[in-house]
Motif scaffolding. Structure first.
Motif, PDB file in Angstrom:
ATOM      1  N   HIS A 271     -39.200  53.836  32.418  1.00 25.35           N
ATOM      2  CA  HIS A 271     -40.053  53.638  33.600  1.00 25.35           C
ATOM      3  C   HIS A 271     -39.208  53.258  34.813  1.00 25.35           C
ATOM      4  O   HIS A 271     -38.006  53.007  34.683  1.00 25.35           O
ATOM      5  CB  HIS A 271     -41.107  52.552  33.318  1.00 25.35           C
ATOM      6  CG  HIS A 271     -40.521  51.207  33.029  1.00 25.35           C
ATOM      7  ND1 HIS A 271     -40.203  50.782  31.758  1.00 25.35           N
ATOM      8  CD2 HIS A 271     -40.177  50.187  33.852  1.00 25.35           C
ATOM      9  CE1 HIS A 271     -39.702  49.569  31.801  1.00 25.35           C
ATOM     10  NE2 HIS A 271     -39.658  49.174  33.065  1.00 25.35           N
TER      11      HIS A 271
ATOM     12  N   GLY B 205     -45.595  62.435  35.777  1.00 25.34           N
ATOM     13  CA  GLY B 205     -45.005  61.898  34.555  1.00 25.34           C
ATOM     14  C   GLY B 205     -44.224  60.619  34.782  1.00 25.34           C
ATOM     15  O   GLY B 205     -43.986  59.866  33.839  1.00 25.34           O
ATOM     16  N   ASP B 206     -43.825  60.383  36.031  1.00 28.13           N
ATOM     17  CA  ASP B 206     -43.117  59.128  36.309  1.00 28.13           C
ATOM     18  C   ASP B 206     -44.062  57.942  36.098  1.00 28.13           C
ATOM     19  O   ASP B 206     -45.260  58.014  36.396  1.00 28.13           O
ATOM     20  CB  ASP B 206     -42.614  59.085  37.761  1.00 28.13           C
ATOM     21  CG  ASP B 206     -41.362  59.941  37.972  1.00 28.13           C
ATOM     22  OD1 ASP B 206     -40.750  60.362  36.966  1.00 28.13           O
ATOM     23  OD2 ASP B 206     -41.014  60.184  39.141  1.00 28.13           O
TER      24      ASP B 206
ATOM     25  N   ILE C 156     -50.351  59.690  30.068  1.00 30.00           N
ATOM     26  CA  ILE C 156     -48.911  59.563  29.783  1.00 30.00           C
ATOM     27  C   ILE C 156     -48.238  60.935  29.782  1.00 30.00           C
ATOM     28  O   ILE C 156     -48.679  61.848  29.095  1.00 30.00           O
ATOM     29  CB  ILE C 156     -48.709  58.888  28.389  1.00 30.00           C
ATOM     30  CG1 ILE C 156     -49.015  57.404  28.468  1.00 30.00           C
ATOM     31  CG2 ILE C 156     -47.327  59.140  27.839  1.00 30.00           C
ATOM     32  CD1 ILE C 156     -47.872  56.533  28.921  1.00 30.00           C
ATOM     33  N   GLY C 157     -47.206  61.063  30.564  1.00 35.49           N
ATOM     34  CA  GLY C 157     -46.432  62.302  30.606  1.00 35.49           C
ATOM     35  C   GLY C 157     -47.030  63.363  31.517  1.00 35.49           C
ATOM     36  O   GLY C 157     -46.366  64.344  31.844  1.00 35.49           O
ATOM     37  N   GLU C 158     -48.295  63.191  31.914  1.00 34.45           N
ATOM     38  CA  GLU C 158     -48.962  64.181  32.767  1.00 34.45           C
ATOM     39  C   GLU C 158     -49.115  63.672  34.182  1.00 34.45           C
ATOM     40  O   GLU C 158     -48.785  64.364  35.143  1.00 34.45           O
ATOM     41  CB  GLU C 158     -50.376  64.477  32.222  1.00 34.45           C
ATOM     42  CG  GLU C 158     -50.424  64.961  30.787  1.00 34.45           C
ATOM     43  CD  GLU C 158     -49.859  66.358  30.646  1.00 34.45           C
ATOM     44  OE1 GLU C 158     -49.958  67.142  31.605  1.00 34.45           O
ATOM     45  OE2 GLU C 158     -49.296  66.655  29.567  1.00 34.45           O
TER      46      GLU C 158
END
Ligand SMILES: Nc1ncnc2c1ncn2[C@@H]1O[C@H](COP(=O)(O)OP(=O)(O)OP(=O)(O)O)[C@@H](O)[C@H]1O
Ligand SMILES: [Mg+2]
Length: 142
Positions: A119, A25-26, A98-100
């Motif tokens: 970010h 997720g980063d 995104i997010g995964e």
């Protein structure tokens, strides 16, 4: 946080050590001029996270994205230099990642208004009269 590296190998080592702080997720922005060392840094991150020092990590110059499976989760490595307009990222599966996934993005400037607020910004700069040295700034944004 600032690091000065005196060789490509020191940049590789810096990235590999820092990789341990990352989680799925980063979103990592890798900024710097042509030849600054963004791909060197990205390759070292991917190899450290996949735990394979021999792994091929080509620059996704034309495909724009290359994905990897690490024990910690998927990694998506973008090189957006050739992105013509921000909306093109939706054709690359951006919304699924995104997010995964852990996202490593070279040339994030190309995202324009679509750039994620939250970010980690990495800026690599060369140093005058020291061709093998780099200043690496790491900042959490948002
Ligand atoms: N201290 C250093 N850290 C990283 N790279 C270095 C260092 N000193 C010299 N170099 C050299 O700088 C170059 C960095 O190339 P790299 O492909 O990583 O740049 P880049 O920022 O991804 O450029 P591009 O925008 O074209 O993709 C390599 O040739 C590498 O050997
Ligand atoms: Mg590159």
């Amino acid at each position: 946080m600032e690091h000065i590296t005196k060789s490509e190998q020191q940049t590789v080592d810096t990235a590999a050590t820092w990789a341990k702080t990352l989680k799925p997720g980063d979103i990592i922005f890798l900024r710097g001029n042509l030849g600054a060392g963004k791909s060197v840094f990205a390759r070292s991150l991917v190899r450290a996270l996949v735990d394979d020092q021999a792994l091929e990590v080509p620059s996704p110059t034309f495909t724009l994205v290359q994905t990897y499976d690490a024990p910690s989760g998927p990694i998506w490595h973008f090189d957006l230099y050739r992105l013509k307009k921000p909306e093109e990222i939706y054709e690359l599966g951006w919304e699924d990642a995104i997010g995964e996934a852990l996202m490593i993005i070279e040339w994030p400037e190309r995202l324009g208004m679509l750039a994620p607020q939250h970010h980690i910004d990495i800026h690599i700069q060369s140093i005058e009269n020291e061709p093998d040295s780099r200043m690496i700034h790491i900042n959490h944004i948002g």
